[in-house]
Design an enzyme around this catalytic site. Structure first.
Site, PDB file in Angstrom:
ATOM      1  N   SER A   1       0.832  -1.207   0.000  1.00 40.13           N
ATOM      2  CA  SER A   1       0.000   0.000   0.000  1.00 40.13           C
ATOM      3  C   SER A   1       0.863   1.251   0.000  1.00 40.13           C
ATOM      4  O   SER A   1       0.510   2.256  -0.618  1.00 40.13           O
ATOM      5  CB  SER A   1      -0.963  -0.001   1.186  1.00 40.13           C
ATOM      6  N   GLU A   2       2.013   1.204   0.701  1.00 42.62           N
ATOM      7  CA  GLU A   2       2.960   2.316   0.652  1.00 42.62           C
ATOM      8  C   GLU A   2       4.394   1.826   0.794  1.00 42.62           C
ATOM      9  O   GLU A   2       4.655   0.808   1.438  1.00 42.62           O
ATOM     10  CB  GLU A   2       2.677   3.355   1.746  1.00 42.62           C
ATOM     11  N   THR A   3       5.288   2.586   0.188  1.00 41.20           N
ATOM     12  CA  THR A   3       6.732   2.440   0.349  1.00 41.20           C
ATOM     13  C   THR A   3       7.264   3.794   0.771  1.00 41.20           C
ATOM     14  O   THR A   3       6.869   4.822   0.210  1.00 41.20           O
ATOM     15  CB  THR A   3       7.394   1.998  -0.972  1.00 41.20           C
TER      16      THR A   3
END
Length: 289
Positions: free
Chosen positions: A46-48
């Protein structure tokens, strides 16, 4: 071949393989935005988050946060995960640090097991017609419960749709409705006043994330909505909790506070644990800008 060090951590959980997974990448100062975006797509979480040297006075470090589709100015679980992981790698100790990001310079209190993130300036929009949000979530008017939906946030805004407890598990993203109404994301939740706990699901189809297991930024904004809707006191500091990710087998727990004055939220925090899962090196993608 040039490589970058990374770690995978699970955020807002006290056990691995739960909560919200996050890729934390180090040493990427020389990468272009397009290269960072390519890495975020490769991790496909979903996020980096990329932990970088700060550019603003008073900041301990800088965080750039990407979904698989685009960069975000701010997000909760990358902020908590980045701070704790960087501390564990020896970049700084436990205690108060400041993160530079697109939402400004935000304070984070790092502990041995997790962190407490203070959100940005609270924002609140007008009441919304629930019908488009209900349609986007695959629900009906009978599922709507409580006060009207509104957009709120503390650095990243979300529309908040309160529903009946039994409707939370039945919610399903209607991508066609989301596109029709131009809604990129929504927080669907039920509220238990006795325990001051929200059972939430956050759908983010517009950013390439069908459902997020734990959303710190949405948990922060929920406090703003709760105060505005009269479900938490309009004066002083209140605690509340958010349970999320159960339906997608990534149970998460977010401990929150909101501070209000004159019936308006003036600040919010979200806290949680961070569990290390994996570490390694990843190749630097070629520059294609």
């Amino acid at each position: 071949m040039s490589t970058l060090a990374y770690e995978i951590v699970d955020v807002f959980t006290d056990r691995p393989f739960a909560g919200n997974p996050l890729a934390v990448v180090f040493g990427a100062e020389k990468l272009a935005t397009e290269q960072m975006q390519a890495l975020a797509l490769e991790f496909n979480l979903s996020e980096t988050v990329f932990v970088l040297s700060p550019t603003q006075v008073g900041a301990t470090y800088r965080a750039r946060i990407f979904t698989p589709a685009e960069e975000l100015p701010f997000a909760g679980h990358p902020s908590v995960g980045a701070a704790v992981t960087a501390s564990r790698r020896g970049m700084f100790g436990v205690g108060r640090v400041t993160q530079e990001c697109g939402a400004g310079v935000l304070p984070i209190e790092v502990t041995e097991t997790g962190a407490v993130l203070t959100g940005g300036t609270p924002t609140l929009g007008p009441e919304l017609d629930p019908e488009p949000l209900l349609e986007m979530a695959g629900l009906t008017a009978a599922d709507h419960a409580g006060p009207a939906p509104r957009v709120a946030g503390c650095g990243l805004e979300f529309p908040y749709l309160p529903v009946r407890p039994d409707a939370v598990a039945r919610a399903r993203v209607n991508a066609a409705a989301a596109e029709q109404y131009g809604v990129e994301h929504v927080s669907v939740f039920s509220w238990d006043a006795a325990t001051q706990t929200a059972h939430a699901r956050v759908f983010v189809p517009g950013l390439g994330v069908p459902e997020d297991p734990a959303t710190g930024s949405a948990a922060l904004g929920l406090g703003v909505w709760l105060v505005a809707s009269g479900l938490l006191p309009g004066e002083g500091r209140s605690e509340y909790a958010v349970r999320q990710g159960v339906e997608i087998k990534r149970p998460s727990s977010l401990a929150c506070t909101v501070t209000a004055a004159g019936g308006v939220a003036v600040g919010a925090t979200v806290a949680g644990h961070v569990m290390p899962v994996a570490r390694g090196e990843i190749a630097v993608p070629p520059f294609v800008g």
